[in-house]
Design a protein around this motif. Structure first.
Motif, mmCIF file in Angstrom:
data_model
loop_
_atom_site.group_PDB
_atom_site.id
_atom_site.type_symbol
_atom_site.label_atom_id
_atom_site.label_comp_id
_atom_site.label_asym_id
_atom_site.label_seq_id
_atom_site.Cartn_x
_atom_site.Cartn_y
_atom_site.Cartn_z
ATOM 1 N N GLN A 79 0.828 -1.206 0.000
ATOM 2 C CA GLN A 79 0.000 0.000 0.000
ATOM 3 C C GLN A 79 0.868 1.264 0.000
ATOM 4 O O GLN A 79 0.570 2.234 -0.695
ATOM 5 N N LYS A 83 0.884 4.275 -2.696
ATOM 6 C CA LYS A 83 0.662 5.653 -2.233
ATOM 7 C C LYS A 83 1.745 6.577 -2.792
ATOM 8 O O LYS A 83 1.481 7.689 -3.234
ATOM 9 N N ALA A 86 1.084 7.284 -6.285
ATOM 10 C CA ALA A 86 0.012 8.276 -6.431
ATOM 11 C C ALA A 86 0.557 9.687 -6.213
ATOM 12 O O ALA A 86 0.186 10.636 -6.926
ATOM 13 N N ASP A 223 0.615 9.123 -18.086
ATOM 14 C CA ASP A 223 -0.066 7.931 -18.579
ATOM 15 C C ASP A 223 0.672 6.666 -18.139
ATOM 16 O O ASP A 223 0.075 5.719 -17.617
ATOM 17 N N THR A 224 1.984 6.689 -18.321
ATOM 18 C CA THR A 224 2.790 5.526 -17.943
ATOM 19 C C THR A 224 2.717 5.286 -16.441
ATOM 20 O O THR A 224 2.568 4.144 -15.987
ATOM 21 N N ASN A 226 0.324 6.149 -14.371
ATOM 22 C CA ASN A 226 -1.011 5.643 -14.017
ATOM 23 C C ASN A 226 -1.115 4.151 -14.295
ATOM 24 O O ASN A 226 -1.663 3.394 -13.487
ATOM 25 N N GLU A 227 -0.603 3.741 -15.452
ATOM 26 C CA GLU A 227 -0.678 2.316 -15.791
ATOM 27 C C GLU A 227 0.195 1.482 -14.867
ATOM 28 O O GLU A 227 -0.171 0.372 -14.493
ATOM 29 N N ARG A 229 0.823 2.196 -11.799
ATOM 30 C CA ARG A 229 0.114 2.126 -10.521
ATOM 31 C C ARG A 229 -0.989 1.065 -10.585
ATOM 32 O O ARG A 229 -1.157 0.261 -9.682
ATOM 33 N N ARG A 230 -1.711 1.074 -11.696
ATOM 34 C CA ARG A 230 -2.790 0.096 -11.840
ATOM 35 C C ARG A 230 -2.223 -1.325 -11.889
ATOM 36 O O ARG A 230 -2.766 -2.236 -11.278
ATOM 37 N N GLU A 233 -1.250 -2.460 -8.458
ATOM 38 C CA GLU A 233 -2.410 -2.866 -7.658
ATOM 39 C C GLU A 233 -2.902 -4.255 -8.070
ATOM 40 O O GLU A 233 -3.228 -5.083 -7.225
ATOM 41 N N GLU A 237 -2.960 -7.564 -5.739
ATOM 42 C CA GLU A 237 -4.173 -8.369 -5.522
ATOM 43 C C GLU A 237 -3.871 -9.848 -5.737
ATOM 44 O O GLU A 237 -4.255 -10.704 -4.948
ATOM 45 N N GLU B 110 -4.835 10.664 -0.737
ATOM 46 C CA GLU B 110 -3.607 9.901 -0.461
ATOM 47 C C GLU B 110 -3.569 8.605 -1.257
ATOM 48 O O GLU B 110 -3.229 7.545 -0.747
ATOM 49 N N GLY B 111 -3.958 8.706 -2.496
ATOM 50 C CA GLY B 111 -3.859 7.543 -3.373
ATOM 51 C C GLY B 111 -5.016 6.572 -3.252
ATOM 52 O O GLY B 111 -5.057 5.583 -3.974
ATOM 53 N N ARG B 142 -8.397 -1.836 -6.639
ATOM 54 C CA ARG B 142 -8.212 -1.310 -5.288
ATOM 55 C C ARG B 142 -8.510 0.191 -5.224
ATOM 56 O O ARG B 142 -9.265 0.642 -4.386
ATOM 57 N N LEU B 144 -8.248 2.266 -8.424
ATOM 58 C CA LEU B 144 -8.442 2.844 -9.755
ATOM 59 C C LEU B 144 -9.534 2.096 -10.512
ATOM 60 O O LEU B 144 -9.762 0.910 -10.268
ATOM 61 N N PHE B 156 -7.306 9.456 -19.140
ATOM 62 C CA PHE B 156 -6.808 9.253 -17.783
ATOM 63 C C PHE B 156 -6.230 7.844 -17.660
ATOM 64 O O PHE B 156 -5.141 7.658 -17.141
ATOM 65 N N LEU B 157 -6.962 6.850 -18.170
ATOM 66 C CA LEU B 157 -6.472 5.477 -18.133
ATOM 67 C C LEU B 157 -6.709 4.808 -19.482
ATOM 68 O O LEU B 157 -7.687 5.109 -20.171
ATOM 69 N N ARG B 158 -5.829 3.888 -19.812
ATOM 70 C CA ARG B 158 -5.875 3.256 -21.131
ATOM 71 C C ARG B 158 -7.043 2.271 -21.272
ATOM 72 O O ARG B 158 -7.454 1.665 -20.286
#
Lengths: 297, 319
Positions: A79, A83, A86, A223-224, A226-227, A229-230, A233, A237, B110-111, B142, B144, B156-158
């Motif tokens: 986490q 963070k 983010a 963009d990179t 964000n991806e 980060r996704r 996550e 999981e 905070e994310g 989680r 996004l 924002f996201l692909r």
């Protein structure tokens, strides 16, 4: 996308049959057709996946809770990393905003100018394309006239068709464009000349201003991030479910049941989304659950 | 329901079926609607329609439609099904995209995902001003959303593409689209999100929702939220709530199966529809004609919501 793929497939077939559609003959048109071919292949790959039968959400047992808490502990460790990601994204987005403010109207002015030149070039290429289309049957007849030995020509066309097909399969746009150019050349059309005519009439597209280049680079970085980060996550999981000893779907449902219980406790309400047995179990392990509570908000 | 769960169900859904051609049918279930003091069965898994050409007379007229804030109407249905669905309330909202302005809203702290109805509940101040309706949009991981998210014309996201993925887009001029299994043209798209599984595609119920063992869990029950478009281009939003003990249990994630939800959307008149994140994520706010907010909150905060705002009145021209 499906339609595009079909069109592109038809396009390749038509080329093999000596009749290229005008829209895909030169310059940007070829690139557009190639782009569609590439996108189509990406979709096909996704559709090839195999089905998986999931588990439905059973009430959480003591053993399942032990596993779930292991998984959540692992999630806690990651986490902090997400963070930080983010925070980095927020900072990068601020850079984008600053760059946008600094650029003022420059990017939109460039886009307008580029669009105008682009439209002019496109119209010029359309005209050339229409001429080629008219000339195409005559050229084909000339090349394939009865009594002529067409073997070499046919071999050449087959070879080009194969290259186009392979490029399409690989999603190789450059290869596709190159093969299509070869085909045009074979029929005696000078694609470069069409471009030169267009540039002479319309001028060259304006150079992108540095402010826009910077803005695009920053946006690509956001963009990179964000991806990433996704992806982090998603990976977290999967690892957590593995640590919990459960299939990912079962883990997600158990996690949701614990979340519902935790939410009710915070609001000092009776937990309603779970069974009485789960309520008792979770209550007796409240101290353990407290340690991972930040994940259940 | 978490994105992860549905992700495995639907992103890779394909109906292979047994070699002898026999298909595994839906688990036995039926749905009845309250009609005064009586219950009228309108859907049965043994004879589930494959196609909805228009709203079903047995269901659609049972909605007690009320005037909502400009461009919206809303109503409720009481359904009775099997198991945990024995009493299910369905809240239905109809939005006219010609009369409301649609936009996506995100919130992170905070994310972590931080959007909830509280963000738009205030009628006259801040983000709540002019809000006609709001609900969580898409499927969530989680923190996004899953898949493509386009915010105010910027990505924002692909995007992701799969057979049972639907993409909802709002063009700069306000036109809406719900496209299934493929990506729509991204040019001119102001707002977009993706979700799954597709419930209705041009009136058809997708095959994986019509039989078991096609990759979608057709037996799992959960609180549901779905978005659809009807033949007139209006948005149709339906949310289920457990109704067994009045409103005391209304946040419990009991509810309908995915095929049942497809039936609800089809019978209400949707020609295209997709499921949104339900379970503890599902949340909906609507404002009635008097401006009063009606809220069905979720348990968790979410990263993305679709918000419908009252369109500003066109400036009157001088006589």
């Amino acid at each position: 996308m499906r339609a595009s793929l079909r069109n592109t497939g038809t396009l390749a077939l038509l080329f093999a049959l000596y009749a290229a559609p005008a829209q895909a003959q030169i310059g940007g048109f070829i690139k557009r057709a190639a782009q569609k071919a590439v996108e189509g292949k990406v979709q096909e790959k996704v559709e090839d996946a195999t089905p998986v039968k999931p588990l439905s959400g059973d009430p959480v047992t003591e053993a399942a809770l032990n596993g779930l808490l292991k998984g959540l502990s692992l999630e806690l460790e990651t986490q902090e990393r997400t963070k930080q990601m983010a925070t980095a994204i927020d900072a990068k987005e601020k850079e984008v905003n600053d760059a946008e403010n600094a650029a003022g109207n420059e990017p939109s002015a460039w886009e307008d100018a580029n669009r105008n030149v682009g439209n002019c070039i496109s119209n010029s290429l359309d005209k050339s394309s229409a001429i080629h289309e008219k000339e195409m049957p005559g050229r084909v007849l000339q090349l394939t006239a009865p009594g002529k030995d067409n073997t070499a020509l046919m071999n050449k066309i087959q070879s080009i068709s194969k290259k186009m097909s392979e490029a399409q399969t690989k999603g190789d746009m450059d290869g596709y464009v190159k093969a299509m150019g070869e085909y045009m050349k074979l029929l005696g059309f000078d694609v470069q000349k069409d471009s030169l005519v267009a540039f002479a009439a319309c001028g060259r597209p304006p150079a992108k201003p540095a402010s826009l280049v910077k803005l695009e680079r920053l946006k690509a970085e956001v963009d990179t991030l964000n991806e990433r980060r996704r992806a982090a996550e998603t990976e977290s999981e999967a690892r957590s479910a593995k640590a919990a000893g459960m299939p990912a779907d079962q883990y997600a449902l158990a996690r949701e049941r614990l979340w519902a219980w935790s939410d009710a406790r915070r609001q000092k309400k009776t937990p309603r989304a779970i069974t009485k047995e789960e309520d008792v179990l979770f209550s007796t392990r409240a101290a353990d659950i407290k340690r991972v509570e930040s994940l259940l908000r | 329901m978490p994105a992860l769960l549905l992700g495995r169900l639907t992103l890779i859904a394909a109906c292979l079926g047994p070699a002898d051609g026999a298909r595994v049918t839906l688990p036995p279930s039926r749905l009845a609607v309250r009609d005064g003091t009586a219950w009228t069965e309108w859907w049965n898994s043994t004879a589930a329609p494959h196609r909805y050409a228009s709203a079903t007379p047995a269901l659609a007229p049972r909605v007690s439609w009320k005037a909502g804030a400009a461009g919206s109407t809303w109503g409720e249905l009481e359904l009775s099904g099997v198991g945990e669905a024995w009493r299910t309330r369905v809240i239905v909202v109809r939005l006219d995209p010609r009369r409301v302005r649609l936009a996506l809203d995100t919130a992170f702290v905070e994310g972590s995902a931080a959007w909830s109805l509280d963000r738009v509940a205030g009628a006259n101040t801040g983000r709540g001003a002019g809000v006609v309706a709001a609900f969580n949009a898409g499927q969530f991981g989680r923190s996004l959303p899953w898949g493509w998210v386009q915010l105010n014309g910027a990505r924002f996201l692909r995007p992701s593409i799969a057979p049972l993925v639907s993409t909802f887009t709002v063009a700069a001029g306000g036109a809406v689209q719900l496209v299934h299994g493929t990506l729509p043209d991204t040019a001119g798209v102001q707002w977009a999100f993706q979700s799954y599984p597709t419930l209705l595609n041009a009136g058809d119920v997708p095959l994986p929702l019509r039989q078991a063992d096609c990759g979608v869990d057709v037996a799992h029950r959960d609180a549901r939220l779905a978005l659809g478009l009807d033949a007139e281009g209006r948005l149709l939003i339906a949310m289920t709530r457990f109704d067994g003990m009045g409103t005391a249990f209304d946040r419990a994630p009991f509810g309908l199966t995915t095929p049942e939800m497809a039936a609800v959307m089809g019978a209400l008149g949707a020609s295209d529809a997709v499921l949104l994140d339900g379970g503890i994520s599902a949340q909906l706010l609507l404002r009635d004609a008097a401006g009063k907010a009606h809220q069905w909150p979720g348990v968790r905060k979410v990263p993305l919501a679709l918000v419908a705002y009252q369109r500003p009145r066109a400036a009157s021209t001088a006589p």
